[in-house]
Scaffold this motif. Sequence first.
Motif, PDB file in Angstrom:
ATOM      1  N   ALA A 180       0.815  -1.212   0.000  1.00  0.00           N
ATOM      2  CA  ALA A 180       0.000   0.000   0.000  1.00  0.00           C
ATOM      3  C   ALA A 180       0.852   1.266   0.000  1.00  0.00           C
ATOM      4  CB  ALA A 180      -0.935  -0.013   1.213  1.00  0.00           C
ATOM      5  N   LEU A 181       1.934   1.277   0.788  1.00  0.00           N
ATOM      6  CA  LEU A 181       2.699   2.522   0.905  1.00  0.00           C
ATOM      7  C   LEU A 181       3.406   2.887  -0.391  1.00  0.00           C
ATOM      8  CD1 LEU A 181       3.526   4.843   2.762  1.00  0.00           C
ATOM      9  CD2 LEU A 181       5.607   3.541   3.296  1.00  0.00           C
ATOM     10  N   ILE A 182       4.106   1.948  -1.000  1.00  0.00           N
ATOM     11  CA  ILE A 182       4.888   2.281  -2.195  1.00  0.00           C
ATOM     12  C   ILE A 182       3.986   2.608  -3.383  1.00  0.00           C
ATOM     13  CG2 ILE A 182       5.144  -0.047  -3.179  1.00  0.00           C
ATOM     14  CD1 ILE A 182       8.117   0.675  -3.662  1.00  0.00           C
ATOM     15  N   ASP A 183       2.765   2.077  -3.379  1.00  0.00           N
ATOM     16  CA  ASP A 183       1.847   2.352  -4.479  1.00  0.00           C
ATOM     17  C   ASP A 183       0.926   3.525  -4.149  1.00  0.00           C
ATOM     18  OD1 ASP A 183       0.524   1.622  -7.069  1.00  0.00           O
ATOM     19  OD2 ASP A 183      -1.162   1.343  -5.711  1.00  0.00           O
ATOM     20  N   LEU A 184      -0.097   3.264  -3.371  1.00  0.00           N
ATOM     21  CA  LEU A 184      -1.093   4.297  -3.086  1.00  0.00           C
ATOM     22  C   LEU A 184      -0.534   5.391  -2.178  1.00  0.00           C
ATOM     23  CD1 LEU A 184      -4.034   4.827  -3.858  1.00  0.00           C
ATOM     24  CD2 LEU A 184      -4.720   3.654  -1.755  1.00  0.00           C
ATOM     25  N   GLY A 185       0.319   5.011  -1.237  1.00  0.00           N
ATOM     26  CA  GLY A 185       0.899   5.992  -0.310  1.00  0.00           C
ATOM     27  C   GLY A 185       1.841   6.966  -0.970  1.00  0.00           C
ATOM     28  N   ALA A 186       2.233   6.667  -2.212  1.00  0.00           N
ATOM     29  CA  ALA A 186       3.109   7.601  -2.928  1.00  0.00           C
ATOM     30  C   ALA A 186       2.474   8.978  -3.029  1.00  0.00           C
ATOM     31  CB  ALA A 186       3.412   7.053  -4.326  1.00  0.00           C
ATOM     32  N   TYR A 203       9.665   7.947  10.605  1.00  0.00           N
ATOM     33  CA  TYR A 203       9.308   6.778  11.410  1.00  0.00           C
ATOM     34  C   TYR A 203       8.045   6.184  10.808  1.00  0.00           C
ATOM     35  CZ  TYR A 203       7.940   3.646  15.125  1.00  0.00           C
ATOM     36  OH  TYR A 203       7.578   2.513  15.821  1.00  0.00           O
ATOM     37  N   ALA A 204       8.031   4.869  10.599  1.00  0.00           N
ATOM     38  CA  ALA A 204       6.912   4.258   9.875  1.00  0.00           C
ATOM     39  C   ALA A 204       6.507   2.920  10.450  1.00  0.00           C
ATOM     40  CB  ALA A 204       7.288   4.075   8.399  1.00  0.00           C
ATOM     41  N   ARG A 205       5.209   2.600  10.266  1.00  0.00           N
ATOM     42  CA  ARG A 205       4.671   1.276  10.559  1.00  0.00           C
ATOM     43  C   ARG A 205       3.923   0.797   9.326  1.00  0.00           C
ATOM     44  NH1 ARG A 205       6.922  -1.705  13.568  1.00  0.00           N
ATOM     45  NH2 ARG A 205       5.027  -2.944  13.873  1.00  0.00           N
ATOM     46  N   ASP A 315      11.866   4.545   0.814  1.00  0.00           N
ATOM     47  CA  ASP A 315      13.004   3.718   1.208  1.00  0.00           C
ATOM     48  C   ASP A 315      13.239   3.812   2.717  1.00  0.00           C
ATOM     49  OD1 ASP A 315      14.978   1.933   0.536  1.00  0.00           O
ATOM     50  OD2 ASP A 315      16.468   3.456   0.029  1.00  0.00           O
ATOM     51  N   ALA A 316      13.200   5.031   3.247  1.00  0.00           N
ATOM     52  CA  ALA A 316      13.408   5.241   4.683  1.00  0.00           C
ATOM     53  C   ALA A 316      12.282   4.622   5.504  1.00  0.00           C
ATOM     54  CB  ALA A 316      13.529   6.733   4.981  1.00  0.00           C
ATOM     55  N   ALA A 317      11.047   4.707   4.997  1.00  0.00           N
ATOM     56  CA  ALA A 317       9.900   4.138   5.707  1.00  0.00           C
ATOM     57  C   ALA A 317      10.028   2.624   5.817  1.00  0.00           C
ATOM     58  CB  ALA A 317       8.602   4.510   5.010  1.00  0.00           C
ATOM     59  N   ALA A 318      10.428   1.974   4.737  1.00  0.00           N
ATOM     60  CA  ALA A 318      10.604   0.523   4.760  1.00  0.00           C
ATOM     61  C   ALA A 318      11.690   0.129   5.763  1.00  0.00           C
ATOM     62  CB  ALA A 318      10.958   0.016   3.366  1.00  0.00           C
ATOM     63  N   LEU A 319      12.783   0.880   5.784  1.00  0.00           N
ATOM     64  CA  LEU A 319      13.864   0.594   6.727  1.00  0.00           C
ATOM     65  C   LEU A 319      13.426   0.863   8.166  1.00  0.00           C
ATOM     66  CD1 LEU A 319      16.833  -0.197   7.150  1.00  0.00           C
ATOM     67  CD2 LEU A 319      17.431   2.229   6.857  1.00  0.00           C
ATOM     68  N   SER A 320      12.679   1.934   8.368  1.00  0.00           N
ATOM     69  CA  SER A 320      12.177   2.258   9.702  1.00  0.00           C
ATOM     70  C   SER A 320      11.312   1.130  10.249  1.00  0.00           C
ATOM     71  CB  SER A 320      11.366   3.557   9.652  1.00  0.00           C
ATOM     72  OG  SER A 320      10.717   3.797  10.884  1.00  0.00           O
ATOM     73  N   HIS A 321      10.415   0.618   9.424  1.00  0.00           N
ATOM     74  CA  HIS A 321       9.553  -0.477   9.872  1.00  0.00           C
ATOM     75  C   HIS A 321      10.382  -1.734  10.161  1.00  0.00           C
ATOM     76  CE1 HIS A 321       6.055  -3.077  10.218  1.00  0.00           C
ATOM     77  NE2 HIS A 321       6.702  -3.928   9.433  1.00  0.00           N
ATOM     78  N   LEU A 322      11.311  -2.030   9.278  1.00  0.00           N
ATOM     79  CA  LEU A 322      12.137  -3.240   9.424  1.00  0.00           C
ATOM     80  C   LEU A 322      12.938  -3.209  10.715  1.00  0.00           C
ATOM     81  CD1 LEU A 322      13.196  -5.859   8.083  1.00  0.00           C
ATOM     82  CD2 LEU A 322      15.024  -4.459   7.074  1.00  0.00           C
ATOM     83  N   GLU A 323      13.496  -2.047  11.036  1.00  0.00           N
ATOM     84  CA  GLU A 323      14.385  -1.944  12.190  1.00  0.00           C
ATOM     85  C   GLU A 323      13.706  -1.359  13.422  1.00  0.00           C
ATOM     86  OE1 GLU A 323      17.975   0.043  11.037  1.00  0.00           O
ATOM     87  OE2 GLU A 323      18.524  -1.539   9.596  1.00  0.00           O
TER      88      GLU A 323
END
Length: 329
Positions: A180-186, A203-205, A315-323
């Motif tokens: 959802a984030l990379i597509d619609l959240g763009a 910071y992302a979830r 990119d930062a959001a994906a890393l934030s969620h991962l870590e």
Amino acid sequence: MKVALLSRWHVHADDYAREVQENNQLSVGLVWDEDTERGKEWANELDVPFEKDLVTVLANPEIEAVIVSTPTNMHKEIILAAASHKKHIFTEKVLAFTVDDCKEIFAAVEKHGVELMVSLPRLTEKEFLYAEKALDAGWVGPLTMIRCRMAHNGAVVPNGKTEGWLPARFFDKQQAGGGALIDLGAHPIYLTNRLAGKAKAVYARLEKGVESDVDESAAVLVDYESSALGIVETSFLSHGSPFQLELYGTEGTLLCKDGSIQLKSIHHGDGNWVDITDELPMVPKPMKQWVAKIQDSIEPSITKKDVIDLTRINDAAALSHLEGRRIVL
């Protein structure tokens, strides 16, 4: 200008084909698709030739431009190849998965002297234009918070069905790069970026469904150097969710909801809520901006910075969620 349509993978591919047909400066020359059967079917619908070999498409001297609606993980390879054959390029967002890949693509199009447009259509619509005016005119004063939500129910499976209306390929992490984030959240990301300025931290979830490999709902907090806080929300699981863009400042609030614009400001309407209906100059849609740049050297309002900053936040959001931590940019 004859255009080749490259893939019907993305749900917006048909929209782009229609925009080409409605533009008297463009015509569909042929279709290519990584899925041969899908491509042949599309070509038949459009009554144009299908070409199964991409190299042949790009070497065709009659084709001056391409529209790339492939899986996102194919963008870089195909766009670089198109640029090397001196074809102008229109593509679906996001441009690429990393900032470095985006920069490599822009370097290639600049080297080969072709024009690249990434479809960021909400930058041309009235909610953004009124928000931009509210900031420029000082209606809300210094911006302290901005919230943008865009969601739909594409992943909701109706009774008696095995999947929602969004194609299963949108949940293929390898092809799409996320959910959802990379597509619609763009859309909320590039809007908040443009209105709030340079981002400094994220910071992302990102929440997955039980059987999904990608996020189906996401929320992102963005700290901007302007001291504004950005809140980005998106989901594939929301029935009836309106598009919302909200600006909060020390001197006013602007609320945009599905075309309705309301303002409460110490500078406007005696401090009461008012409906904003003033006509603003129309901004051409992304494809028209692309054509105007190619044909008449008119600079588009959608910029390289918009495109790169979109990928930077994703990119930062994906890393934030991962870590599980705040990512400083």
